[in-house]
Design a protein around this motif. Structure first.
Motif, short mmCIF file in Angstrom:
data_model
loop_
_atom_site.label_atom_id
_atom_site.label_comp_id
_atom_site.label_asym_id
_atom_site.label_seq_id
_atom_site.Cartn_x
_atom_site.Cartn_y
_atom_site.Cartn_z
N GLY A 118 0.60 -1.20 0.05
CA GLY A 118 -0.03 -0.02 -0.02
C GLY A 118 0.99 1.31 -0.14
N GLY A 119 2.32 1.04 -0.16
CA GLY A 119 2.91 2.40 -0.06
C GLY A 119 4.00 2.26 1.01
N PHE A 120 4.69 3.53 0.99
CA PHE A 120 5.83 3.46 2.04
C PHE A 120 5.36 3.38 3.67
N GLU A 121 4.54 4.32 4.18
CA GLU A 121 3.97 4.27 5.58
C GLU A 121 3.18 3.07 5.90
N PRO A 122 1.92 2.70 4.75
CA PRO A 122 1.58 1.41 5.21
C PRO A 122 2.49 0.34 5.26
N ALA A 123 3.42 0.42 4.74
CA ALA A 123 4.52 -0.79 4.59
C ALA A 123 5.18 -0.80 5.83
#
Length: 249
Positions: A118-123
């Motif tokens: 889901g992208g950088f911060e969700p990861a």
């Protein structure tokens, strides 16, 4: 040609599927403190090169998540060919649908595949839940070398999600805010980028020669893609492996 087929085609010659090197991946794993007895999770493991390298050096139990059927099949084939099936398990399918037991892995890696979560911060959130408290997080991620992006960046590139509005320092600070203080950093060089893209260009040319007149040949050889590779990647957008400890202030 769908997206899976596209990447399977242009990465047919890649063993390492990111702008980095064997030496730099070894250093990242040193920063992670990999040792015998550990459980390791690799999100977006590709052809499984890094997991196989680790399993040859350490008595580990490793799980690789890979959505591309061609890459997952090659990872399983190479794992079996190298007699490592007792140490490595490849799970094919969307990483976001894999639900590990909380705090169940000593090392959680996502080397260039945060989009799968889901992208950088969700990861960061997903990896933090899967890793043990004090365990290692290794994230291969892009960052902006120069902000704001200069005028010579082609129109539209600034809106492209591949070009983040995070500097190297902001990326590190964001990880810290998620309870992941930095332990080590390995940055891609211009040579790493050129090596990575050269294999793409090589594969695209060979595929076009093998499939003369195919309508997808133009997509694979689009000069706009090469221009982006040469003018932007590694010059205005960087890539690095960030190694951090999980759950610490």
């Amino acid at each position: 040609m769908n997206l899976f087929e596209f990447y399977a085609t242009i990465e047919r010659y890649h063993t390492i599927q990111n702008p980095t090197s064997e030496e730099k991946l070894d250093l990242a794993m040193h920063y992670c403190g990999v040792r015998d007895g550990m459980r390791i999770l690799d999100v977006g493991c590709g052809k499984g090169w890094l997991l196989r390298r680790l399993a040859k050096q350490f008595d580990i139990q490793a799980t690789g998540l890979e959505i591309n059927p061609a890459f997952a099949a090659e990872a399983r084939h190479l794992t079996a060919a190298e007699n490592l099936t007792d140490r490595i398990h490849i799970v094919e399918g969307p990483a976001i649908e894999f639900h590990p037991e909380p705090a169940s892995f000593d090392v959680v890696m996502c080397i260039g595949a945060s989009f799968a979560l889901g992208g950088f911060e969700p990861a960061l959130d997903w990896m933090s839940r899967a890793a043990k408290h004090g365990g290692a997080i290794a994230l291969g991620e892009v960052f902006a070398i120069e902000l704001p992006y200069p005028p010579e960046v082609p129109r539209g590139a600034r809106a492209n999600t591949d070009y983040p509005d995070r500097s190297l320092w902001t990326t590190v600070q964001t990880m810290r805010a998620h309870g992941m203080p930095l332990r080590g950093l390995i940055e891609a060089s211009i040579d790493d980028w050129h090596r990575y893209h050269s294999l793409h260009w090589h594969a695209a040319i060979d595929w076009a020669l093998e499939n003369p007149g195919h309508p997808d040949a133009a997509v694979l050889s689009d000069p706009a893609g090469m221009r982006r590779n040469l003018e932007l990647d590694g010059r205005y957008m960087g890539w690095a492996i960030f190694v951090a400890r999980n759950g610490l202030d």
